[in-house]
Design a protein around this motif. Sequence first.
Motif, PDB file in Angstrom:
ATOM      1  N   TRP A 204      10.782  72.379 -20.667  1.00 62.17           N
ATOM      2  CA  TRP A 204      11.923  71.480 -20.449  1.00 62.17           C
ATOM      3  C   TRP A 204      11.461  70.090 -20.026  1.00 62.17           C
ATOM      4  CZ3 TRP A 204      15.811  72.446 -23.058  1.00 62.17           C
ATOM      5  CH2 TRP A 204      16.295  73.737 -23.230  1.00 62.17           C
ATOM      6  N   GLU A 205      10.331  70.027 -19.366  1.00 62.80           N
ATOM      7  CA  GLU A 205       9.803  68.721 -18.939  1.00 62.80           C
ATOM      8  C   GLU A 205       9.459  67.869 -20.170  1.00 62.80           C
ATOM      9  OE1 GLU A 205       8.771  71.633 -17.808  1.00 62.80           O
ATOM     10  OE2 GLU A 205       9.201  71.655 -15.656  1.00 62.80           O
ATOM     11  N   GLN A 206       9.088  68.524 -21.286  1.00 61.01           N
ATOM     12  CA  GLN A 206       8.812  67.790 -22.531  1.00 61.01           C
ATOM     13  C   GLN A 206      10.096  67.415 -23.259  1.00 61.01           C
ATOM     14  OE1 GLN A 206       6.187  70.052 -25.132  1.00 61.01           O
ATOM     15  NE2 GLN A 206       5.034  70.760 -23.363  1.00 61.01           N
ATOM     16  N   ARG A 207      11.214  67.976 -22.831  1.00 60.90           N
ATOM     17  CA  ARG A 207      12.476  67.787 -23.548  1.00 60.90           C
ATOM     18  C   ARG A 207      13.510  67.062 -22.700  1.00 60.90           C
ATOM     19  NH1 ARG A 207       9.720  71.854 -25.491  1.00 60.90           N
ATOM     20  NH2 ARG A 207       9.851  72.418 -27.700  1.00 60.90           N
ATOM     21  N   GLY A 208      13.042  66.122 -21.916  1.00 61.47           N
ATOM     22  CA  GLY A 208      13.973  65.223 -21.228  1.00 61.47           C
ATOM     23  C   GLY A 208      14.319  65.594 -19.807  1.00 61.47           C
ATOM     24  N   TYR A 209      13.800  66.740 -19.334  1.00 65.60           N
ATOM     25  CA  TYR A 209      14.071  67.084 -17.942  1.00 65.60           C
ATOM     26  C   TYR A 209      13.013  66.470 -17.041  1.00 65.60           C
ATOM     27  CZ  TYR A 209      18.002  69.765 -19.297  1.00 65.60           C
ATOM     28  OH  TYR A 209      19.224  70.087 -19.779  1.00 65.60           O
ATOM     29  N   HIS A 210      13.404  66.284 -15.793  1.00 66.74           N
ATOM     30  CA  HIS A 210      12.557  65.562 -14.849  1.00 66.74           C
ATOM     31  C   HIS A 210      11.245  66.313 -14.602  1.00 66.74           C
ATOM     32  CE1 HIS A 210      11.436  63.329 -11.261  1.00 66.74           C
ATOM     33  NE2 HIS A 210      12.385  62.466 -11.559  1.00 66.74           N
ATOM     34  N   ASN A 211      10.167  65.609 -14.432  1.00 63.65           N
ATOM     35  CA  ASN A 211       8.891  66.292 -14.201  1.00 63.65           C
ATOM     36  C   ASN A 211       8.841  66.968 -12.834  1.00 63.65           C
ATOM     37  OD1 ASN A 211       6.258  66.903 -15.380  1.00 63.65           O
ATOM     38  ND2 ASN A 211       5.448  65.758 -13.640  1.00 63.65           N
ATOM     39  N   ASN A 212       9.617  66.442 -11.869  1.00 61.56           N
ATOM     40  CA  ASN A 212       9.555  66.985 -10.507  1.00 61.56           C
ATOM     41  C   ASN A 212      10.699  67.956 -10.210  1.00 61.56           C
ATOM     42  OD1 ASN A 212       8.170  66.975  -7.909  1.00 61.56           O
ATOM     43  ND2 ASN A 212      10.053  66.019  -7.158  1.00 61.56           N
TER      44      ASN A 212
END
Length: 222
Positions: A204-212
């Motif tokens: 999900w981090e690669q798909r627009g969700y926040h890294n943190n």
Amino acid sequence: MTDPDDPAPPSGREKLIAAKQAWAREGRLLTGVTADPARDRLPPGQRLTQDWPVLDLGEQPEVTAAKFRLDIDGAVAHPASLTLDAFLALPRRESVSDIHCVTQWSRYDNRWEGVAARTLIDLVRPKDEARFVLFQSHDGYTTNVRREQFEQDDVLLVDRWNGAPISPAHGGPVRVVIPRLYFWKSAKWVRRIAFAPADRPGFWEQRGYHNNGDPWTEERYG
Ligand SMILES: Nc1nc2c(c(=O)[nH]1)N[C@H]1C(S)=C(S)[C@@H](COP(=O)(O)O)O[C@H]1N2
Ligand SMILES: [Mo]
């Protein structure tokens, strides 16, 4: 013929930037309300639910005891590869915490039983340069956190929830629970925990969700 008064058509990159600026302006799902975990219980923009929704990529792998394996490796002094019996023989830990899902539901007072992340850290001894933790699951799902987030004392690898074995739909036989971050950071059907010097954004981090993914500051999108 192009009209010299018309602006050039926006490139793909500019379109993306414009869209992202618009999201930020509109604040999709964002309330802008500040909340304090020391004082408040429900993070901004969340709704309380009594049931426990199932969310995943749609493929729920069947992880039998025979298929179970938990590798903890990467930048560590003593890599481990645990069978289910070896995992269940580790010192046990219990913790009650709240779930906050980025799709806006929260669920209070989940009683988790399993093995503390700190127990696994003591077992494998991550090297100083291992600043990140990357999770891989049996369904191909991945997610990532900073090492200090995994080191919190309420982070558990759980095999029981509210007094019963955790169901396969919720990630059984063993899933990760990192209660201080949005729930997409808590990998179900965990297969591998890798310590690494470099961060690597997960599914999900690669798909627009926040890294943190901190619910208290509404780190929904990145
Ligand atoms: N292996 C795996 N873990 C996963 C997911 C997934 O698709 N696969 N989805 C994540 C997301 S987006 C959420 S919200 C939670 C949902 O957990 P639950 O189904 O137990 O509520 O699991 C997280 N962990
Ligand atoms: Mo999610």
